[in-house]
Design an enzyme around this catalytic site. Structure first.
Site, PDB file in Angstrom:
ATOM      1  N   TYR A  66      29.604  35.237  47.860  1.00  0.00           N
ATOM      2  CA  TYR A  66      30.760  34.696  47.132  1.00  0.00           C
ATOM      3  C   TYR A  66      30.466  33.241  46.764  1.00  0.00           C
ATOM      4  O   TYR A  66      31.021  32.305  47.337  1.00  0.00           O
ATOM      5  CB  TYR A  66      32.021  34.789  47.986  1.00  0.00           C
ATOM      6  CG  TYR A  66      32.582  36.188  48.150  1.00  0.00           C
ATOM      7  CD1 TYR A  66      31.877  37.312  47.739  1.00  0.00           C
ATOM      8  CD2 TYR A  66      33.829  36.386  48.733  1.00  0.00           C
ATOM      9  CE1 TYR A  66      32.389  38.588  47.900  1.00  0.00           C
ATOM     10  CE2 TYR A  66      34.350  37.661  48.887  1.00  0.00           C
ATOM     11  CZ  TYR A  66      33.624  38.760  48.479  1.00  0.00           C
ATOM     12  OH  TYR A  66      34.142  40.021  48.634  1.00  0.00           O
ATOM     13  N   TYR A 179      30.246  47.883  42.539  1.00  0.00           N
ATOM     14  CA  TYR A 179      30.218  47.577  43.966  1.00  0.00           C
ATOM     15  C   TYR A 179      28.867  47.932  44.583  1.00  0.00           C
ATOM     16  O   TYR A 179      28.360  47.215  45.456  1.00  0.00           O
ATOM     17  CB  TYR A 179      31.347  48.314  44.691  1.00  0.00           C
ATOM     18  CG  TYR A 179      32.590  47.483  44.869  1.00  0.00           C
ATOM     19  CD1 TYR A 179      32.881  46.882  46.088  1.00  0.00           C
ATOM     20  CD2 TYR A 179      33.474  47.284  43.816  1.00  0.00           C
ATOM     21  CE1 TYR A 179      34.025  46.112  46.262  1.00  0.00           C
ATOM     22  CE2 TYR A 179      34.624  46.513  43.970  1.00  0.00           C
ATOM     23  CZ  TYR A 179      34.893  45.930  45.198  1.00  0.00           C
ATOM     24  OH  TYR A 179      36.026  45.154  45.358  1.00  0.00           O
ATOM     25  N   VAL A 228      58.059  32.504  34.191  1.00  0.00           N
ATOM     26  CA  VAL A 228      57.720  32.424  32.769  1.00  0.00           C
ATOM     27  C   VAL A 228      57.971  33.800  32.160  1.00  0.00           C
ATOM     28  O   VAL A 228      57.351  34.781  32.557  1.00  0.00           O
ATOM     29  CB  VAL A 228      56.259  31.993  32.558  1.00  0.00           C
ATOM     30  CG1 VAL A 228      55.923  31.942  31.067  1.00  0.00           C
ATOM     31  CG2 VAL A 228      56.021  30.629  33.202  1.00  0.00           C
ATOM     32  N   SER A 270      49.366  41.665  39.203  1.00  0.00           N
ATOM     33  CA  SER A 270      49.253  41.306  40.620  1.00  0.00           C
ATOM     34  C   SER A 270      49.108  42.571  41.445  1.00  0.00           C
ATOM     35  O   SER A 270      49.858  43.526  41.271  1.00  0.00           O
ATOM     36  CB  SER A 270      50.482  40.542  41.098  1.00  0.00           C
ATOM     37  OG  SER A 270      50.501  40.449  42.514  1.00  0.00           O
ATOM     38  N   THR A 477      38.424  41.142  44.983  1.00  0.00           N
ATOM     39  CA  THR A 477      37.787  40.127  45.822  1.00  0.00           C
ATOM     40  C   THR A 477      38.346  38.753  45.463  1.00  0.00           C
ATOM     41  O   THR A 477      38.744  38.511  44.321  1.00  0.00           O
ATOM     42  CB  THR A 477      36.254  40.093  45.603  1.00  0.00           C
ATOM     43  OG1 THR A 477      35.972  39.748  44.244  1.00  0.00           O
ATOM     44  CG2 THR A 477      35.612  41.432  45.942  1.00  0.00           C
TER      45      THR A 477
END
Length: 521
Positions: A66, A179, A228, A270, A477
């Protein structure tokens, strides 16, 4: 004075703000984070107190690959020791607390031996080689289970891989391929998860809180309860320029002008939107409402192909829904029983997957304390089930209809610890959470369904989320959101700077050799 408006208070926006300050020369006072909820952090959360039950909706793993995330954490001061960075804190913690699971798979109440053997047959190996070598165009909208024979989904490899990353057989073969390329270096240790880095506490306390604290010290404006509802764009063909934000702040309708030179960063969608929390006594409802993160994306993407296709990800709850649970123990008995069973003390193991669970339930015991405010006489652990619509093995109802107490009963049954049920149910409380969109980013999609981080023709607008397109990197991730944030800042500000290349394990001959040996086991 140039201003930056960041829609959403998750890691994508926080990372964008940090890089605007460090790399873009912005003052904190020129940055505004507009968050609909009363707290920041988005999907990287953790809440509760000693007097209440602790709740973690989801868990995030970290890895040396990462590169963007670790770069970010490398300039954020630690909350406990300002002379250290958060990255140094991570490194010290993981050096002292080595992960080496001794009970990665459990079946019939017994630890599965020889999990270093993947369980492939010749056809499985051929199918794996084919998907690794296929192009994303060739895979198209194929599901994972369209690329393998039924035997593959009974292998140790699939059980460990799918629970480590939360893949379902009906998810996108393209995402599965990504992946495989991204994490092939983890193949030889997938049964111990020794390559996983842990955060010292839950991800809110260890990552979000230090970043937010640093941003506040720089003068960044955090505006909570600020929804928003629409973005108005300049009506010029071939140009993407945000001109006005229509919002509702503290219940009041407002219009915010985006002046020339200002920037707008949007978190579209989300994974933890519409999450519903149950209790020890009650199952949570399934909530499929379109929350602000999804509603705004749908509104601005209407009749705009360059802004993606949100419905691809948010209109298939039956394929993106699973359930997590957090257990708060006020007596050491249950944790001690699990440590004795698994052979791992808290923080040294990893996911324990109940291979014969109808719910495909897994759990993990983190190093204690797992919360900054957690007293020594309380322990907390987390788990989840990939198939919450199936009836349990010991509780004759779907996980989604179970209270926290019933989930504990099912867990005790699988661990053959039901003789301790009365005491465990009296001293431990389990809080289930339904997550309707948790794996929405893995759903079948076309190449254009996720918008570019910076759409073609954009002068001041970018997407920073799990639902923008970044070739080669993998969704679900922390790294994906941080990489998007870096790309957005560097591109919109025309900086002579690029994010590190996406780590690709398949380019390292030694990694490939070790992976090949693992495939043959």
């Amino acid at each position: 004075m140039t201003q930056a408006y960041l829609i959403g208070g998750g890691i994508g926006s926080l990372a964008s703000a940090a890089h605007l300050i460090r790399d873009g020369g912005f003052k904190g006072s020129e940055i505004h984070i507009l968050e609909a909820a009363g707290i920041n952090g988005g999907s990287m959360d953790g809440s509760g107190s000693p007097a209440q039950d602790y709740v973690i909706r989801g868990g995030r793993m970290f890895n040396f690959s990462y590169l963007c995330t670790y770069e970010l954490l490398g300039f954020i001061p630690s909350l406990t020791d300002p002379s250290k960075t958060v990255l140094q804190e991570f490194e010290s913690f993981n050096a002292e607390n080595k992960t080496h699971a001794q009970a990665r798979l459990v079946r019939g109440g017994q630890i599965v031996a020889n999990t270093d053997r993947m369980g492939f047959d010749a056809h499985d190996r051929l199918d794996m080689a084919q998907i690794v070598g296929s192009s994303e165009v060739a895979l198209g909208r194929k599901r994972i289970d369209e690329c393998f024979q039924p035997h593959f989904f009974e292998t140790n490899f699939w059980l460990m891989w799918c629970t480590m990353f939360a893949f379902q057989p009906w998810h996108s073969a393209v995402e599965f391929k990504r992946y495989l390329h991204r994490f092939m270096h983890e193949f030889p240790r997938i049964n111990t998860l020794a390559g996983v880095d842990r955060s010292p506490y839950n991800q809110y306390d260890s990552v979000i809180l230090p970043i937010e604290t640093w941003l506040r010290a720089q003068g960044v404006n955090f505006r909570q309860a600020c929804v928003v509802e629409d973005i108005q764009f300049k009506p010029t063909p071939g140009e993407v320029t945000a001109e006005r934000l229509l919002l509702r702040e503290q219940g009041q309708a407002k219009a915010l002008a985006v002046n020339p030179g200002d920037l707008v960063f949007m978190t579209n969608g989300s994974m933890t939107a519409a999450a519903s929390i149950g209790s020890h006594e009650q199952a949570p409802p399934l909530n499929t409402e379109k929350t602000p993160e999804w509603a705004l994306w749908e509104k601005i993407a209407r009749n705009r192909r360059d802004f993606g296709t949100p419905g691809t990800f948010c209109d298939h709850v039956d394929e993106s829904f699973w359930e997590s649970f957090t257990v708060t123990c006020r007596d050491p008995l249950f944790l001690q029983l699990i440590e004795d069973f698994s052979g791992n003390s808290a923080g040294t193991g990893a996911l324990v997957t109940l291979a014969d669970s109808n719910w495909l339930m897994s759990f993990v015991i983190a190093k204690q304390p797992h919360f900054i405010n957690q007293p020594a006489d309380i322990q907390v652990f987390w788990g989840y089930g990939l198939f919450p619509n199936r009836p349990g093995n010991f509780v004759a109802k779907p996980m989604g209809e179970c209270s926290g107490a019933e989930i504990l009963q099912e867990l005790l049954g699988h661990l053959r610890l039901r003789e301790h049920e009365d005491k465990v149910l009296k001293t431990c409380r389990c809080v289930p959470v339904k997550l309707p969109y948790i794996t929405a980013e893995f759903l079948l999609r076309e190449a254009h369904d996720r918008p570019a981080v910076v759409p073609a023709g954009s002068t001041n607008f970018a997407f920073v989320s799990q639902f923008c397109e970044q070739p080669k990197d993998v969704v679900f991730t922390v790294e994906y959101s941080v990489r998007a944030a870096q790309a957005a800042v560097y591109t919109l500000l025309r900086l002579n700077k690029k994010s590190p290349e996406v780590y690709n394990a398949t380019t390292d001959p030694s990694v490939m050799l070790d992976a090949l040996k693992t495939f043959m086991r």
